[in-house]
Motif scaffolding. Structure first.
Motif, PDB file in Angstrom:
ATOM      1  N   ARG A 107      53.188  22.703  36.129  1.00  0.00           N
ATOM      2  CA  ARG A 107      52.397  21.488  36.273  1.00  0.00           C
ATOM      3  C   ARG A 107      53.203  20.347  36.885  1.00  0.00           C
ATOM      4  NH1 ARG A 107      47.905  22.270  34.182  1.00  0.00           N
ATOM      5  NH2 ARG A 107      47.315  20.087  34.068  1.00  0.00           N
ATOM      6  N   GLU A 112      48.059  21.066  41.942  1.00  0.00           N
ATOM      7  CA  GLU A 112      46.707  21.503  42.340  1.00  0.00           C
ATOM      8  C   GLU A 112      46.593  21.581  43.865  1.00  0.00           C
ATOM      9  OE1 GLU A 112      44.300  18.719  40.244  1.00  0.00           O
ATOM     10  OE2 GLU A 112      44.000  20.102  38.576  1.00  0.00           O
ATOM     11  N   LEU A 190      48.806  31.484  32.230  1.00  0.00           N
ATOM     12  CA  LEU A 190      48.192  30.434  31.398  1.00  0.00           C
ATOM     13  C   LEU A 190      47.628  31.010  30.103  1.00  0.00           C
ATOM     14  CD1 LEU A 190      46.426  28.380  34.203  1.00  0.00           C
ATOM     15  CD2 LEU A 190      48.437  27.724  32.898  1.00  0.00           C
ATOM     16  N   ASN A 191      47.446  32.310  30.085  1.00  0.00           N
ATOM     17  CA  ASN A 191      46.902  32.968  28.884  1.00  0.00           C
ATOM     18  C   ASN A 191      47.964  33.272  27.834  1.00  0.00           C
ATOM     19  OD1 ASN A 191      44.250  33.375  28.401  1.00  0.00           O
ATOM     20  ND2 ASN A 191      44.049  35.083  29.843  1.00  0.00           N
ATOM     21  N   ILE A 192      49.237  33.143  28.197  1.00  0.00           N
ATOM     22  CA  ILE A 192      50.299  33.447  27.225  1.00  0.00           C
ATOM     23  C   ILE A 192      50.451  32.245  26.296  1.00  0.00           C
ATOM     24  CG2 ILE A 192      52.761  33.969  26.959  1.00  0.00           C
ATOM     25  CD1 ILE A 192      52.652  35.289  29.724  1.00  0.00           C
ATOM     26  N   PRO A 193      50.331  32.454  25.000  1.00  0.00           N
ATOM     27  CA  PRO A 193      50.362  31.310  24.074  1.00  0.00           C
ATOM     28  C   PRO A 193      51.693  30.558  24.135  1.00  0.00           C
ATOM     29  CG  PRO A 193      49.657  33.319  22.963  1.00  0.00           C
ATOM     30  CD  PRO A 193      50.132  33.724  24.301  1.00  0.00           C
ATOM     31  N   ASP A 194      51.625  29.248  24.098  1.00  0.00           N
ATOM     32  CA  ASP A 194      52.822  28.395  24.155  1.00  0.00           C
ATOM     33  C   ASP A 194      53.739  28.597  22.959  1.00  0.00           C
ATOM     34  OD1 ASP A 194      52.484  27.276  26.568  1.00  0.00           O
ATOM     35  OD2 ASP A 194      51.559  25.416  25.854  1.00  0.00           O
ATOM     36  N   PHE A 242      45.685  46.641  64.273  1.00  0.00           N
ATOM     37  CA  PHE A 242      44.714  46.779  65.355  1.00  0.00           C
ATOM     38  C   PHE A 242      44.770  45.557  66.274  1.00  0.00           C
ATOM     39  CE2 PHE A 242      40.372  46.619  67.125  1.00  0.00           C
ATOM     40  CZ  PHE A 242      40.323  47.885  67.685  1.00  0.00           C
ATOM     41  N   TYR A 254      51.408  52.487  63.734  1.00  0.00           N
ATOM     42  CA  TYR A 254      50.099  53.168  63.699  1.00  0.00           C
ATOM     43  C   TYR A 254      49.802  53.561  62.253  1.00  0.00           C
ATOM     44  CZ  TYR A 254      46.554  56.095  66.036  1.00  0.00           C
ATOM     45  OH  TYR A 254      45.398  56.653  66.510  1.00  0.00           O
ATOM     46  N   MET A 258      43.919  53.347  61.196  1.00  0.00           N
ATOM     47  CA  MET A 258      43.799  53.262  62.666  1.00  0.00           C
ATOM     48  C   MET A 258      43.584  54.649  63.261  1.00  0.00           C
ATOM     49  SD  MET A 258      46.438  50.615  64.385  1.00  0.00           S
ATOM     50  CE  MET A 258      45.641  50.707  65.984  1.00  0.00           C
TER      51      MET A 258
ATOM     52  N   MET B   1      44.035  32.415  24.575  1.00  0.00           N
ATOM     53  CA  MET B   1      43.930  30.964  24.721  1.00  0.00           C
ATOM     54  C   MET B   1      44.422  30.550  26.103  1.00  0.00           C
ATOM     55  SD  MET B   1      45.827  28.101  22.464  1.00  0.00           S
ATOM     56  CE  MET B   1      47.248  27.873  23.469  1.00  0.00           C
ATOM     57  N   ILE B   2      43.679  29.698  26.741  1.00  0.00           N
ATOM     58  CA  ILE B   2      44.112  29.216  28.053  1.00  0.00           C
ATOM     59  C   ILE B   2      44.752  27.850  27.861  1.00  0.00           C
ATOM     60  CG2 ILE B   2      43.292  28.437  30.308  1.00  0.00           C
ATOM     61  CD1 ILE B   2      41.179  30.618  30.097  1.00  0.00           C
ATOM     62  N   ASN B   3      46.004  27.747  28.281  1.00  0.00           N
ATOM     63  CA  ASN B   3      46.715  26.491  28.098  1.00  0.00           C
ATOM     64  C   ASN B   3      46.403  25.478  29.196  1.00  0.00           C
ATOM     65  OD1 ASN B   3      47.851  27.764  25.984  1.00  0.00           O
ATOM     66  ND2 ASN B   3      49.792  28.214  26.996  1.00  0.00           N
ATOM     67  N   GLY B   4      46.093  25.964  30.392  1.00  0.00           N
ATOM     68  CA  GLY B   4      45.859  25.065  31.522  1.00  0.00           C
ATOM     69  C   GLY B   4      44.600  24.247  31.332  1.00  0.00           C
ATOM     70  N   ARG B 430      45.030  58.426  74.559  1.00  0.00           N
ATOM     71  CA  ARG B 430      45.706  57.943  73.339  1.00  0.00           C
ATOM     72  C   ARG B 430      46.910  58.819  72.987  1.00  0.00           C
ATOM     73  NH1 ARG B 430      46.008  53.228  71.356  1.00  0.00           N
ATOM     74  NH2 ARG B 430      46.370  54.052  69.278  1.00  0.00           N
TER      75      ARG B 430
END
Lengths: 301, 465
Positions: A107, A112, A190-194, A242, A254, A258, B1-4, B430
């Protein structure tokens, strides 16, 4: 205490309960059946024939197309190029995506904005990406060689050197596609717990130890998903080669798709092209199973 | 859990953004499709009766007559402009006919045509290439064109014999030649005269050509490739390049007496000594004499426009590039350089007007009418830079005097060659073209590359036999 057994629901009642579920998937299932599974099965059938567009005689040749494929030097060249490209690109994508996602998770100011910037190339079509990058990598008037010359270095034939072309195409593809795995990995991070990081910090773990002992193990399911989908996607590489190299120089870039495209649509040999398609599918399936085997264990704390 | 923290999106913001997005999409969807100048957008025209091929590329309609002709081709370059002008004239002269032109990139054209024949929705008329006739003929994709020569007044002897031969499959002509197009060598007269050469006197032998090329190639210090101390790592101006790594080496191959396949189509000849000699000569010109740059990926048109390239060979269709870049006053047209030991030769091909199988009689009649009209207006078609196919038109005095098209026509009549006809010609192309590339980029030794090409071609020939 005697256990009271629940009576099994009557079949009619059970059907009434699950029927809406089937109705919900029915439109997609019909579409899948008509436009995916049906043609796939038909393609498999075609691969056993000497099937050429608009040639009346289409003799059954059993595994003849597959046997020819095994003797075809160009198939092995294309296979080697494709696997090399996929390995370079997946490794590059995974490393860069993980690095950028980890940084974006911090962050920092403007994160963003950077998230959008890093994702932006993903929305480009392969045609746009290819045309732009041909200009970047061109030996005579390319942007990259312009800066190299400006710094006093000699021009490099990025796309005209057989040893460089696959790494260069992989690098270009990493720039183009790493935004998607980055977003998936960022969501995973972001799903990993703090509290796990806080506990590790109290126990004296530094950032690197926390990354290795907490982030990577807990991110494993997400990493597996990214690894599998990236391999599936990059083993089917077509557009970059290509547009940027036409498979050259020589056959140095190649790819299997292709070769498949040329065989089916330029040489009209649909039977042989189908055999290639199913051989590629078998390769993808094998690599996917290996990935599941190597990285499939789930870790929970 | 989503921290963001996920930024909150209000319903009002969501609705506003959706509205803006939807309005944008509607505006884009309502925009007029790209059309050729002077043409009416196809979307505004009534649908033709019967099955109509689905347009996937630039579609234009000419005229507003009741009888509609669907016409597919891939003339997307400068020659496409000339075709558009001709179709405008044609529909003005024939107000009962509408021509619906669908312009497809050649690659797409060659994929889409077989599928349209299979689906029973082919266009009434196409323009294809002479080399494709063997492939189409063996798959029964084209209607016979014999009536043009027996009933409609065309004379087979009015066309170059080898081009006519390629349009004929198993004794039956499958189309009418529109033009002869192929390699032309564009020469910057100013650069030549600065180097002390007469731009009106092309070299007549391989050694003369090489001597000139060495004088024309200069490094960044101004030294020529003929001088000692020349720095091949820092070349400023090259003498020559061929713009396509198939047509240039093919011309060289023929000049050394070689070919890709034998006359009877049973044996690959790409591994023969003549091919080695031809490719070795080109390889030496790139890596020993340094008079040709590595042609793969080389921007020859940019280099020529910026006086960094004295001569290049590319298509007769480059006339409009020369005009657009205001280079007509300093450009001369020479025959293909003579490298070989056997005799001069230059790659050429031809556009062919044909009608696919499955077109009904009315469509075929309309196609025949336009085919004859275009054939008779060959001199107007020559404004595109492509000499008309009919020799009687090529010999027209005015055309013969044209610095570009007259020279090109003469060159094709004297030393032009096409590839041999074969049902799997694209696969053969080719098989050898990437190997030429590999040699010219120094990615493979000449022997190995030609042996690989030879093996592949031989397998194709054996499979076809």
């Amino acid at each position: 205490v005697a256990v009271q057994r629940q009576p099994a629901p009557r079949p009619k009642y059970r059907w009434r309960k699950v029927l809406p579920n089937y109705l919900f998937i029915l439109p997609y299932f019909l579409f899948f059946l008509l436009f995916r599974l049906g043609p796939d099965l038909y393609g498999f059938y075609v691969s056993f024939f000497n099937w050429e567009i608009l040639i009346r005689a289409k003799p059954f040749i059993g595994f003849g197309n597959y046997a020819e494929l095994m003797r075809d030097n160009l198939w092995w060249t294309a296979l080697r190029n494709t696997v090399l490209f996929a390995c370079f690109t997946v490794a590059g994508n995974m490393s860069l995506a993980l690095l950028v996602a980890t940084l974006l998770k911090q962050r920092m100011p403007g994160h963003e904005f950077f998230r959008v910037v890093f994702y932006t190339p993903v929305v480009l079509s392969v045609a746009v990406m290819g045309v732009v990058l041909v200009r970047v990598f061109n030996t005579e008037y390319g942007l990259l060689n312009f800066y190299l010359n400006w710094l006093g270095f000699k021009s490099v034939p990025w796309l005209a050197n057989a040893n460089l072309v696959i790494p260069v195409l992989s690098g270009a593809s990493v720039w183009w596609t790493f935004g998607f795995p980055m977003l998936i990995l960022l969501a995973g991070l972001l799903n990993i717990p703090d509290h796990l990081y806080e506990a590790a910090k109290i126990d004296g773990a530094n950032s690197w130890a926390a990354f290795i002992k907490i982030t990577i193990p807990l991110l494993r399911p997400v990493l597996l998903f990214v690894l599998v989908t990236q391999f599936i996607s990059h083993l089917q590489v077509f557009g970059q080669m290509f547009i940027m190299t036409q498979g050259g120089p020589g056959h140095a870039s190649y790819s299997i798709v292709m070769y498949l495209y040329d065989t089916g649509w330029r040489f009209f040999r649909m039977g042989y092209a189908s055999a290639m398609a199913f051989s590629l599918a078998a390769l993808i399936l094998t690599i996917t199973l290996i990935n599941f085997r190597l990285f499939g264990q789930r870790v929970e704390y | 859990m989503i921290n963001g923290k996920i930024p909150k999106l209000t319903r009002r913001q969501f609705l506003t953004q959706t509205l803006v997005g939807a309005t944008g999409l509607v505006l884009v969807a309502c925009a007029a499709p790209p059309t050729q100048s002077g043409a009416v957008p196809a979307a505004t025209q009534p649908e033709a009766a019967g099955p109509t091929p689905v347009p996937t590329a630039a579609v234009s309609e000419f005229g507003s007559g009741e009888r509609e002709l669907v016409f597919w081709h891939g003339l997307g370059g400068a020659d496409g402009k000339t075709m558009t002008q001709l179709l405008e004239r044609y529909t003005e002269e024939n107000p009962d006919i509408t021509v619906r032109q669908e312009l497809l990139p050649w690659d797409v054209f060659y994929q889409k045509l077989p599928t349209s024949v299979i689906a029973g929705t082919p266009p009434d008329m196409i323009i294809t290439h002479e080399w494709a006739i063997g492939q189409f003929g063996s798959r029964e994709m084209l209607r016979s064109a014999e009536e043009f020569y027996t009933e409609r007044g065309l004379d087979k002897s009015d066309f170059l014999p080898f081009a006519m031969n390629n349009v004929t499959y198993e004794g039956e002509p499958l189309g009418v030649l529109l033009d002869n197009h192929g390699y032309a060598t564009y020469v910057n007269a100013e650069l030549l005269e600065e180097a002390g050469f007469d731009s009106d006197s092309p070299p007549t032998s391989g050694s003369e050509w090489l001597e000139m090329a060495l004088q024309l190639t200069r490094d960044q210090s101004g030294k020529t490739a003929a001088e000692s101390g020349f720095d091949p790592e820092n070349i400023d101006t090259y003498a020559y390049v061929f713009g396509n790594t198939r047509w240039g080496p093919l011309s060289a191959l023929w000049q050394f007496g070689g070919d890709t396949i034998s006359e009877d189509g049973t044996r690959s000849t790409i591994g023969d000594e003549a091919a080695h000699e031809a490719l070795q000569a080109l390889h030496d010109a790139i890596y020993k004499q340094h008079v040709i740059p590595v042609p793969v990926g080389y921007g020859f048109r940019d280099a020529y426009s910026n006086r960094k390239l004295a001569m290049y060979s590319h298509g007769s269709w480059d006339l409009n590039f020369i005009r657009d870049q205001n280079l007509e006053s300093i450009t001369k047209l020479w025959p293909m350089p003579h490298w070989g030991s056997v005799g001069p030769a230059v790659w050429m091909s031809a556009h062919v007007m044909a009608t696919p199988t499955g077109v009904d009689d009315e469509g075929a009649e309309l196609a025949a009418h336009l085919t004859m009209w275009l054939s008779e207006h060959g001199l107007d078609w020559a404004k595109s830079g492509q000499p008309p196919a009919r020799i009687s038109q090529q010999n027209n005095a005015e055309l013969q005097q044209h610095w570009h098209t007259g020279n090109v026509a003469r060159q094709f009549q004297e030393i032009g060659r096409t590839e041999r006809q074969h049902p799997n010609i694209v696969e053969i192309q080719r098989a050898y073209h990437p190997e030429f590339d590999a040699i010219l980029t120094n990615s493979k030794p000449i022997d190995q590359a030609l042996t690989d090409a030879d093996d592949r071609i031989q397998r194709i020939l054996e499979r076809t036999a």
